[in-house]
Design a protein around this motif. Structure first.
Motif, PDB file in Angstrom:
ATOM      1  N   VAL A  89       0.846  -1.200   0.000  1.00  0.00           N
ATOM      2  CA  VAL A  89       0.000   0.000   0.000  1.00  0.00           C
ATOM      3  C   VAL A  89       0.877   1.244   0.000  1.00  0.00           C
ATOM      4  O   VAL A  89       0.579   2.230  -0.692  1.00  0.00           O
ATOM      5  CB  VAL A  89      -0.946  -0.008   1.224  1.00  0.00           C
ATOM      6  N   ALA A  90       1.979   1.197   0.741  1.00  0.00           N
ATOM      7  CA  ALA A  90       2.904   2.335   0.741  1.00  0.00           C
ATOM      8  C   ALA A  90       3.455   2.579  -0.659  1.00  0.00           C
ATOM      9  O   ALA A  90       3.584   3.727  -1.103  1.00  0.00           O
ATOM     10  CB  ALA A  90       4.038   2.084   1.724  1.00  0.00           C
ATOM     11  N   ASP A  91       3.770   1.494  -1.385  1.00  0.00           N
ATOM     12  CA  ASP A  91       4.266   1.648  -2.756  1.00  0.00           C
ATOM     13  C   ASP A  91       3.179   2.218  -3.667  1.00  0.00           C
ATOM     14  O   ASP A  91       3.463   3.058  -4.534  1.00  0.00           O
ATOM     15  CB  ASP A  91       4.739   0.296  -3.290  1.00  0.00           C
ATOM     16  N   LEU A  92       1.942   1.751  -3.475  1.00  0.00           N
ATOM     17  CA  LEU A  92       0.822   2.259  -4.275  1.00  0.00           C
ATOM     18  C   LEU A  92       0.664   3.766  -4.078  1.00  0.00           C
ATOM     19  O   LEU A  92       0.563   4.527  -5.048  1.00  0.00           O
ATOM     20  CB  LEU A  92      -0.474   1.538  -3.876  1.00  0.00           C
ATOM     21  N   ILE A  93       0.657   4.200  -2.829  1.00  0.00           N
ATOM     22  CA  ILE A  93       0.499   5.626  -2.548  1.00  0.00           C
ATOM     23  C   ILE A  93       1.712   6.406  -3.062  1.00  0.00           C
ATOM     24  O   ILE A  93       1.583   7.540  -3.534  1.00  0.00           O
ATOM     25  CB  ILE A  93       0.292   5.863  -1.040  1.00  0.00           C
ATOM     26  N   GLY A  94       2.891   5.802  -2.990  1.00  0.00           N
ATOM     27  CA  GLY A  94       4.070   6.454  -3.538  1.00  0.00           C
ATOM     28  C   GLY A  94       3.923   6.734  -5.026  1.00  0.00           C
ATOM     29  O   GLY A  94       4.312   7.811  -5.511  1.00  0.00           O
ATOM     30  N   GLU A  95       3.347   5.785  -5.758  1.00  0.00           N
ATOM     31  CA  GLU A  95       3.118   5.990  -7.190  1.00  0.00           C
ATOM     32  C   GLU A  95       2.087   7.094  -7.416  1.00  0.00           C
ATOM     33  O   GLU A  95       2.229   7.911  -8.345  1.00  0.00           O
ATOM     34  CB  GLU A  95       2.650   4.685  -7.829  1.00  0.00           C
ATOM     35  N   GLU A  96       1.053   7.130  -6.567  1.00  0.00           N
ATOM     36  CA  GLU A  96       0.032   8.167  -6.713  1.00  0.00           C
ATOM     37  C   GLU A  96       0.618   9.553  -6.408  1.00  0.00           C
ATOM     38  O   GLU A  96       0.288  10.539  -7.068  1.00  0.00           O
ATOM     39  CB  GLU A  96      -1.146   7.871  -5.777  1.00  0.00           C
ATOM     40  N   ILE A  97       1.488   9.628  -5.416  1.00  0.00           N
ATOM     41  CA  ILE A  97       2.135  10.906  -5.097  1.00  0.00           C
ATOM     42  C   ILE A  97       3.043  11.332  -6.248  1.00  0.00           C
ATOM     43  O   ILE A  97       3.108  12.519  -6.608  1.00  0.00           O
ATOM     44  CB  ILE A  97       2.924  10.799  -3.776  1.00  0.00           C
ATOM     45  N   ALA A  98       3.733  10.368  -6.848  1.00  0.00           N
ATOM     46  CA  ALA A  98       4.600  10.691  -7.974  1.00  0.00           C
ATOM     47  C   ALA A  98       3.800  11.244  -9.150  1.00  0.00           C
ATOM     48  O   ALA A  98       4.263  12.140  -9.862  1.00  0.00           O
ATOM     49  CB  ALA A  98       5.386   9.451  -8.394  1.00  0.00           C
ATOM     50  N   LYS A  99       2.600  10.723  -9.368  1.00  0.00           N
ATOM     51  CA  LYS A  99       1.740  11.270 -10.424  1.00  0.00           C
ATOM     52  C   LYS A  99       1.387  12.725 -10.123  1.00  0.00           C
ATOM     53  O   LYS A  99       1.400  13.577 -11.016  1.00  0.00           O
ATOM     54  CB  LYS A  99       0.457  10.443 -10.549  1.00  0.00           C
ATOM     55  N   ALA A 100       1.067  12.996  -8.859  1.00  0.00           N
ATOM     56  CA  ALA A 100       0.753  14.381  -8.485  1.00  0.00           C
ATOM     57  C   ALA A 100       1.988  15.259  -8.623  1.00  0.00           C
ATOM     58  O   ALA A 100       1.908  16.411  -9.080  1.00  0.00           O
ATOM     59  CB  ALA A 100       0.219  14.426  -7.056  1.00  0.00           C
ATOM     60  N   ASN A 101       3.141  14.736  -8.245  1.00  0.00           N
ATOM     61  CA  ASN A 101       4.383  15.500  -8.359  1.00  0.00           C
ATOM     62  C   ASN A 101       4.675  15.907  -9.802  1.00  0.00           C
ATOM     63  O   ASN A 101       5.280  16.958 -10.051  1.00  0.00           O
ATOM     64  CB  ASN A 101       5.560  14.678  -7.826  1.00  0.00           C
ATOM     65  N   ALA A 102       4.259  15.074 -10.757  1.00  0.00           N
ATOM     66  CA  ALA A 102       4.538  15.361 -12.164  1.00  0.00           C
ATOM     67  C   ALA A 102       3.893  16.669 -12.608  1.00  0.00           C
ATOM     68  O   ALA A 102       4.344  17.287 -13.576  1.00  0.00           O
ATOM     69  CB  ALA A 102       4.053  14.209 -13.042  1.00  0.00           C
ATOM     70  N   GLY A 103       2.865  17.097 -11.909  1.00  0.00           N
ATOM     71  CA  GLY A 103       2.191  18.343 -12.266  1.00  0.00           C
ATOM     72  C   GLY A 103       2.556  19.502 -11.367  1.00  0.00           C
ATOM     73  O   GLY A 103       1.869  20.532 -11.375  1.00  0.00           O
ATOM     74  N   LEU A 104       3.609  19.354 -10.576  1.00  0.00           N
ATOM     75  CA  LEU A 104       4.026  20.403  -9.643  1.00  0.00           C
ATOM     76  C   LEU A 104       5.459  20.844  -9.955  1.00  0.00           C
ATOM     77  O   LEU A 104       6.272  20.033 -10.413  1.00  0.00           O
ATOM     78  CB  LEU A 104       3.980  19.887  -8.197  1.00  0.00           C
ATOM     79  N   PRO A 105       5.786  22.108  -9.694  1.00  0.00           N
ATOM     80  CA  PRO A 105       7.187  22.534  -9.809  1.00  0.00           C
ATOM     81  C   PRO A 105       8.049  21.695  -8.873  1.00  0.00           C
ATOM     82  O   PRO A 105       7.589  21.251  -7.814  1.00  0.00           O
ATOM     83  CB  PRO A 105       7.157  24.001  -9.371  1.00  0.00           C
ATOM     84  N   ASP A 106       9.302  21.490  -9.247  1.00  0.00           N
ATOM     85  CA  ASP A 106      10.167  20.603  -8.478  1.00  0.00           C
ATOM     86  C   ASP A 106      10.222  20.995  -7.007  1.00  0.00           C
ATOM     87  O   ASP A 106      10.187  20.144  -6.118  1.00  0.00           O
ATOM     88  CB  ASP A 106      11.585  20.606  -9.067  1.00  0.00           C
ATOM     89  N   VAL A 107      10.283  22.289  -6.719  1.00  0.00           N
ATOM     90  CA  VAL A 107      10.443  22.736  -5.344  1.00  0.00           C
ATOM     91  C   VAL A 107       9.206  22.434  -4.502  1.00  0.00           C
ATOM     92  O   VAL A 107       9.288  22.330  -3.279  1.00  0.00           O
ATOM     93  CB  VAL A 107      10.774  24.245  -5.303  1.00  0.00           C
ATOM     94  N   GLN A 108       8.019  22.271  -5.143  1.00  0.00           N
ATOM     95  CA  GLN A 108       6.784  22.006  -4.404  1.00  0.00           C
ATOM     96  C   GLN A 108       6.398  20.529  -4.393  1.00  0.00           C
ATOM     97  O   GLN A 108       5.366  20.164  -3.849  1.00  0.00           O
ATOM     98  CB  GLN A 108       5.638  22.830  -4.992  1.00  0.00           C
ATOM     99  N   GLN A 109       7.217  19.693  -4.996  1.00  0.00           N
ATOM    100  CA  GLN A 109       6.899  18.270  -5.016  1.00  0.00           C
ATOM    101  C   GLN A 109       7.075  17.651  -3.629  1.00  0.00           C
ATOM    102  O   GLN A 109       7.955  18.035  -2.858  1.00  0.00           O
ATOM    103  CB  GLN A 109       7.789  17.547  -6.020  1.00  0.00           C
ATOM    104  N   VAL A 110       6.226  16.678  -3.334  1.00  0.00           N
ATOM    105  CA  VAL A 110       6.297  15.975  -2.050  1.00  0.00           C
ATOM    106  C   VAL A 110       7.504  15.042  -2.070  1.00  0.00           C
ATOM    107  O   VAL A 110       7.623  14.179  -2.946  1.00  0.00           O
ATOM    108  CB  VAL A 110       5.002  15.177  -1.801  1.00  0.00           C
ATOM    109  N   LYS A 111       8.391  15.216  -1.114  1.00  0.00           N
ATOM    110  CA  LYS A 111       9.616  14.414  -1.059  1.00  0.00           C
ATOM    111  C   LYS A 111       9.530  13.263  -0.061  1.00  0.00           C
ATOM    112  O   LYS A 111      10.169  12.237  -0.239  1.00  0.00           O
ATOM    113  CB  LYS A 111      10.807  15.315  -0.698  1.00  0.00           C
TER     114      LYS A 111
END
Length: 646
Positions: A544-566
């Motif tokens: 589940v952690a990996d699943l959510i990690g992929e979902e966060i990465a999708k959201a990160n793709a639409g955000l400036p690098d500095v605002q991406q969730v790390k």
């Protein structure tokens, strides 16, 4: 001349009297009961309010007294509020899912003398608190099931009070008209308590003029027709419900429709097919999740068809937003998609006949917004505040935009001060906080400008753009702007993420706490043969952690690098209003959450691999317990997972 300026329609009960005279047999309100829609004509509506008001008068209720309603949306609870107002009293709706401490505070602060409860559950709650409510004199119930053996002297049935009012009217035929005539536009109609994102809820005093002027302004810029069906399903204590089910419905003669119960709202929505609907972001996000889950559960062929036409619709919506013409092939594709996908989806959601839909109460993520627009749902943004009688700005049909909240409604002034805070002045501005004069002075300037607490600006087209709550907007360590709600809305576009809380103010990167969506993640786990026993067990699964990690990465793709969730962490419980983590309108109490999860924030930015969390859980009856756990922290630093998923 506006209704609020006319002497015979200066109050909400006077508008009801007008509607009963002009359209006595027209449908004023409906309710779903035991599977059947029951209709109250405007005459029935007026008679019920009149009789109950006179019944209240026999119980000693009079001008300035407070009446609270508690329960799901029921005609009798709306009748009771108007009845109190007819007598010069004040309605104080409260959230039906409030825990004991919340109810005691609001009911005592408001000095409530009469509670009108929906059913046995709410009566039991009121009776258990009565010793702590010195102003309370009567508890009136609507649904008598389970109450036949109750003998508390405070208890009266709604029907018995109404019957007492009929007898009183026969002996005193002039009292109703006399009380109606005494009503003035500037009388306080209701006290709407704020959601309390920063502390104790405050009692917002709204006059009849406030509510009527707001409704009239909204009608000037929206396609509202007499007799339109409106679904009354939002919490009655939320000012948005009062603005539409009472204010808008009485001014424009809309038909308010009460669903059978909260569990049947979606089914009742489909049956009714309302002409218009208002829903907070959580509802739209839930609808999107339902559509996505059904798509995932469909056969491979249906999934491919849905995916193709969804992508086409969203691509065309972006072109329309940019003012670009559609090609003949795209127009043909949309026509085919209307038959195969878009129309059936709108029908499943109950929105096939809706001419306009609004989202309000909090920002809606642009991805969710565009999804519904692309499927032919006329979804628009509305912006408001309890202190502004629910409405400040809204979008016209031709100006829908996920990045703004539209233009200010007519009759009000809006300006941005030197700190970037949105201020407004107009007839919709409240009369003050009940028994909190200092708080009123802090919120309304000496010149009459209401401080909204929101940071915003006007774009080149004159549309208002709301960035975030002014107190929540911050900066990252490098000086970049940090608006947590924008990032959280990106994350919540995922059907697997129910809530998200982003951190980053004065920090070197953004981190987030995630509460998974139990239903969708549970279904995902079951398909993969992952056994689990509870929310906590499911959230701890590495898969589940990996699943959510992929979902966060999708959201990160639409955000400036500095605002991406790390970095992120999966909470072992949902964020709950009972635990003071959220308001009853599902807004995060950021200050409280930051204090409660201080160990998580420290672990995020200290580089720890896990965080020790101790949280207090509150039950409905006020009992508390604690939950101790160690929760893993995960990294999410690349866009590559999003590209692979795409």
């Amino acid at each position: 001349m506006s209704l609020a300026d006319q002497p015979d329609t200066a109050t909400l009960p006077q508008l009801l009297e007008r509607n009963a005279a002009q359209d006595p047999r027209g449908p004023g309100m409906r309710e779903k009961t035991r599977g059947v829609w029951q209709t109250y004509s405007w005459r029935d509506y007026r008679d019920s309010v009149r009789d109950f008001a006179l019944g209240l008068a026999t119980l000693g209720f009079g001008r300035g007294d407070k009446l609270s309603v508690i329960g799901d949306n029921r005609p009798q609870l709306y009748f009771a509020q108007l009845a109190a107002q007819l007598l010069g009293g004040v309605s104080v709706p409260v959230y039906q899912d409030s825990i004991a401490e919340e109810l005691v505070y609001v009911l005592n602060h408001a000095e409530t003398s009469v509670i009108v409860a929906e059913d046995q559950e709410q009566v039991d709650k009121a009776l258990s608190l009565k010793d702590r409510l010195p102003s309370l004199r009567w508890i009136v119930y609507d649904d008598a099931r389970g109450l036949s053996s109750y003998d508390d002297p405070m208890l009266r049935s709604f029907d018995s009070v109404r019957e007492e009012g009929r007898r009183f009217a026969e002996a005193n035929p002039d009292v109703h008209a006399a009380e109606m005539a005494r009503g003035q536009a500037d009388d306080i109609a209701m006290i709407a308590y704020t959601s309390g994102t920063t502390g104790r809820p405050k009692g917002v005093m709204l006059s009849h003029r406030n509510m009527i002027a707001t409704a009239e302004a909204f009608l000037e810029v929206n396609d509202v027709k007499t007799g339109d069906n409106w679904l009354s399903y939002l919490p009655m204590a939320w000012v948005g419900d009062a603005a539409f089910t009472l204010g808008m419905a009485l001014v424009a003669r809309l038909t308010a429709n009460c669903p059978e119960n909260p569990e049947t709202v979606q089914r009742d929505l489909r049956e009714l097919g309302p002409d218009a609907i208002l829903a907070p972001p959580r509802i739209w996000e839930n609808m999107l999740t339902v559509v996505q889950v059904r798509s995932n559960d469909a056969s491979p062929l249906k999934r491919r068809v849905f995916g193709y036409f969804r992508a086409l619709a969203e691509r065309c919506e972006l072109k329309r937003t940019d003012g670009k013409p559609l090609s003949p092939g795209e127009r043909l594709g949309l026509a085919v998609g209307e038959f195969l996908v878009y129309g059936p989806v709108r029908d499943q959601l109950g929105l096939r006949r809706a001419r306009w839909c609004y989202t309000g109460g909090a920002p809606l993520g642009p991805d969710t917004y565009r999804f519904f627009r692309s499927f032919g749902i006329n979804l628009k943004q509305v912006y408001g505040a309890t202190e502004a009688s629910a409405l400040i700005a809204c979008q016209a049909d031709a100006e829908a935009n996920p990045n703004t909240v539209g233009r200010p409604i007519p009759r009000i002034e809006v300006r941005i001060d030197e700190r970037g805070e949105v201020l407004l002045k107009g007839p919709n501005v409240f009369r003050g906080y009940f028994k909190q004069e200092e708080a009123t002075r802090e919120t309304v300037t000496a010149e009459g400008w209401l401080r909204t607490g929101d940071a915003g600006f006007f774009d080149k087209q004159g549309h208002l753009v709301i960035i975030d709550r002014a107190k929540d907007v911050g900066k990252l360590a490098d000086g970049s702007a940090f608006a947590p709600q924008f990032i959280e809305n990106k994350l919540k576009f995922s059907p697997f993420i129910r809530e998200a809380v982003a951190f980053g103010d004065r920090r070197s990167f953004v981190a987030a706490m995630i509460a998974i969506d139990m239903q969708t993640v549970g279904t995902w786990a079951e398909r993969r043969g992952l056994a689990y026993t509870s929310f906590m067990d499911l959230s701890r699964k590495p898969e589940v952690a990996d699943l959510i990690g992929e979902e966060i990465a999708k959201a990160n793709a639409g955000l400036p690098d500095v605002q991406q969730v790390k970095r992120y962490l999966l909470l072992n419980k949902e964020l709950e209003a009972d635990d003071a983590e959220m308001t009853r309108t599902r807004k995060v109490r950021r200050r409280f959450v930051a204090e409660k999860y201080a160990s998580v924030i420290e672990a995020f930015y200290g580089g720890a691999a896990s965080a020790d969390v101790t949280v207090e859980i509150t039950f409905e009856d006020g009992r508390k317990s604690t939950l101790d756990s160690t929760i893993a922290i995960h990294g999410c630093t690349s866009k590559e997972p999003a590209l692979k998923a795409a």
